[in-house]
Design a protein around this motif. Structure first.
Motif, PDB file in Angstrom:
ATOM      1  N   GLU A 139     -24.447  28.370  -6.206  1.00 32.87           N
ATOM      2  CA  GLU A 139     -24.905  27.797  -4.940  1.00 32.87           C
ATOM      3  C   GLU A 139     -25.989  28.705  -4.373  1.00 32.87           C
ATOM      4  N   SER A 140     -26.997  28.131  -3.807  1.00 32.62           N
ATOM      5  CA  SER A 140     -28.033  28.923  -3.153  1.00 32.62           C
ATOM      6  C   SER A 140     -28.181  28.415  -1.728  1.00 32.62           C
ATOM      7  N   CYS A 141     -28.923  29.144  -0.942  1.00 37.32           N
ATOM      8  CA  CYS A 141     -29.094  28.702   0.443  1.00 37.32           C
ATOM      9  C   CYS A 141     -29.898  27.399   0.501  1.00 37.32           C
ATOM     10  N   SER A 142     -30.697  27.132  -0.511  1.00 41.42           N
ATOM     11  CA  SER A 142     -31.519  25.925  -0.518  1.00 41.42           C
ATOM     12  C   SER A 142     -30.791  24.718  -1.109  1.00 41.42           C
ATOM     13  N   PHE A 143     -29.924  24.952  -2.066  1.00 46.36           N
ATOM     14  CA  PHE A 143     -29.287  23.855  -2.780  1.00 46.36           C
ATOM     15  C   PHE A 143     -27.784  24.092  -2.885  1.00 46.36           C
ATOM     16  N   SER A 144     -27.023  23.233  -2.287  1.00 46.63           N
ATOM     17  CA  SER A 144     -25.577  23.258  -2.433  1.00 46.63           C
ATOM     18  C   SER A 144     -25.198  22.041  -3.266  1.00 46.63           C
ATOM     19  N   ARG A 145     -24.791  22.270  -4.482  1.00 46.55           N
ATOM     20  CA  ARG A 145     -24.405  21.173  -5.379  1.00 46.55           C
ATOM     21  C   ARG A 145     -23.299  20.337  -4.744  1.00 46.55           C
ATOM     22  N   LYS A 146     -22.323  21.012  -4.178  1.00 43.96           N
ATOM     23  CA  LYS A 146     -21.202  20.307  -3.552  1.00 43.96           C
ATOM     24  C   LYS A 146     -21.711  19.379  -2.449  1.00 43.96           C
ATOM     25  N   ASP A 147     -22.590  19.892  -1.599  1.00 41.63           N
ATOM     26  CA  ASP A 147     -23.137  19.076  -0.513  1.00 41.63           C
ATOM     27  C   ASP A 147     -23.975  17.916  -1.050  1.00 41.63           C
ATOM     28  N   LEU A 148     -24.734  18.155  -2.111  1.00 41.40           N
ATOM     29  CA  LEU A 148     -25.541  17.084  -2.695  1.00 41.40           C
ATOM     30  C   LEU A 148     -24.659  15.978  -3.261  1.00 41.40           C
ATOM     31  N   LEU A 149     -23.591  16.360  -3.940  1.00 39.52           N
ATOM     32  CA  LEU A 149     -22.684  15.359  -4.501  1.00 39.52           C
ATOM     33  C   LEU A 149     -21.989  14.578  -3.389  1.00 39.52           C
ATOM     34  N   GLU A 150     -21.630  15.260  -2.316  1.00 41.80           N
ATOM     35  CA  GLU A 150     -21.030  14.568  -1.173  1.00 41.80           C
ATOM     36  C   GLU A 150     -22.045  13.621  -0.526  1.00 41.80           C
ATOM     37  N   SER A 151     -23.292  14.030  -0.452  1.00 47.00           N
ATOM     38  CA  SER A 151     -24.337  13.169   0.111  1.00 47.00           C
ATOM     39  C   SER A 151     -24.572  11.943  -0.769  1.00 47.00           C
ATOM     40  N   LEU A 152     -24.518  12.133  -2.078  1.00 50.92           N
ATOM     41  CA  LEU A 152     -24.656  10.992  -2.990  1.00 50.92           C
ATOM     42  C   LEU A 152     -23.492  10.021  -2.817  1.00 50.92           C
ATOM     43  N   GLN A 153     -22.291  10.552  -2.628  1.00 52.46           N
ATOM     44  CA  GLN A 153     -21.137   9.681  -2.389  1.00 52.46           C
ATOM     45  C   GLN A 153     -21.309   8.920  -1.082  1.00 52.46           C
ATOM     46  N   MET A 154     -21.799   9.593  -0.064  1.00 52.59           N
ATOM     47  CA  MET A 154     -22.040   8.931   1.219  1.00 52.59           C
ATOM     48  C   MET A 154     -23.090   7.840   1.063  1.00 52.59           C
ATOM     49  N   TRP A 155     -24.142   8.129   0.283  1.00 53.87           N
ATOM     50  CA  TRP A 155     -25.173   7.126   0.023  1.00 53.87           C
ATOM     51  C   TRP A 155     -24.537   5.897  -0.628  1.00 53.87           C
ATOM     52  N   LEU A 156     -23.695   6.126  -1.636  1.00 57.90           N
ATOM     53  CA  LEU A 156     -23.037   5.019  -2.315  1.00 57.90           C
ATOM     54  C   LEU A 156     -22.152   4.216  -1.356  1.00 57.90           C
ATOM     55  N   ASP A 157     -21.403   4.912  -0.519  1.00 57.13           N
ATOM     56  CA  ASP A 157     -20.520   4.227   0.437  1.00 57.13           C
ATOM     57  C   ASP A 157     -21.331   3.361   1.395  1.00 57.13           C
ATOM     58  N   LYS A 158     -22.423   3.900   1.906  1.00 59.39           N
ATOM     59  CA  LYS A 158     -23.247   3.136   2.855  1.00 59.39           C
ATOM     60  C   LYS A 158     -23.989   1.994   2.141  1.00 59.39           C
ATOM     61  N   ALA A 159     -24.414   2.241   0.908  1.00 56.31           N
ATOM     62  CA  ALA A 159     -25.086   1.189   0.145  1.00 56.31           C
ATOM     63  C   ALA A 159     -24.136   0.023  -0.096  1.00 56.31           C
ATOM     64  N   ARG A 160     -22.892   0.332  -0.401  1.00 55.75           N
ATOM     65  CA  ARG A 160     -21.905  -0.742  -0.646  1.00 55.75           C
ATOM     66  C   ARG A 160     -21.723  -1.604   0.590  1.00 55.75           C
ATOM     67  N   GLN A 161     -21.747  -0.979   1.758  1.00 56.91           N
ATOM     68  CA  GLN A 161     -21.596  -1.720   3.010  1.00 56.91           C
ATOM     69  C   GLN A 161     -22.772  -2.671   3.245  1.00 56.91           C
ATOM     70  N   GLN A 162     -23.921  -2.355   2.674  1.00 61.19           N
ATOM     71  CA  GLN A 162     -25.114  -3.196   2.854  1.00 61.19           C
ATOM     72  C   GLN A 162     -25.124  -4.400   1.895  1.00 61.19           C
ATOM     73  N   LEU A 163     -24.363  -4.315   0.818  1.00 64.88           N
ATOM     74  CA  LEU A 163     -24.361  -5.389  -0.175  1.00 64.88           C
ATOM     75  C   LEU A 163     -23.406  -6.494   0.248  1.00 64.88           C
ATOM     76  N   PRO A 164     -23.717  -7.731  -0.140  1.00 63.11           N
ATOM     77  CA  PRO A 164     -22.792  -8.837   0.161  1.00 63.11           C
ATOM     78  C   PRO A 164     -21.432  -8.584  -0.490  1.00 63.11           C
ATOM     79  N   ALA A 165     -20.400  -9.118   0.128  1.00 63.88           N
ATOM     80  CA  ALA A 165     -19.028  -8.890  -0.354  1.00 63.88           C
ATOM     81  C   ALA A 165     -18.769  -9.508  -1.700  1.00 63.88           C
TER      82      ALA A 165
END
Length: 103
Positions: A77-103
């Protein structure tokens, strides 16, 4: 008439399948089964999914993938890049993207 207008159900089904595929690949990335670059390459090519979402989603995903791929250059981990945070952000992106798609 565009293909999208001619067959919206097919586009929706394809987008949902692509969302599920990216979600599975993120799980594999977290468990070390695939490389960052492989995940990034797959996620960037899911055009039907990206096309069904507001344009800002493509921008955010591209930014997250760029940072993920850059973080692969660091072994810890570096001060510029946190892998854990990036993976959590990608999961959040996926969760929000799913909410935008039709059921």
């Amino acid at each position: 008439m565009s293909d999208k207008a001619a067959n919206p159900t097919s586009d929706t089904e394809t987008a949902l399948q692509q969302w599920l595929e990216v979600s599975r690949q993120l799980h594999m990335l977290r468990s070390g089964q695939i490389r960052d670059a492989d995940f990034g390459a797959l996620a960037r090519t899911r055009q039907t999914l990206l096309g069904m979402l507001p344009s800002r989603y493509a921008t955010v995903l591209s930014d997250l993938l760029d940072r993920l791929e850059s973080s692969a250059l660091f072994t810890e981990e570096s001060c510029s890049f946190s892998r854990k945070d990036l993976l959590e952000s990608l999961q959040m992106w996926l969760d929000k993207a799913r909410q935008q798609l039709p059921a």
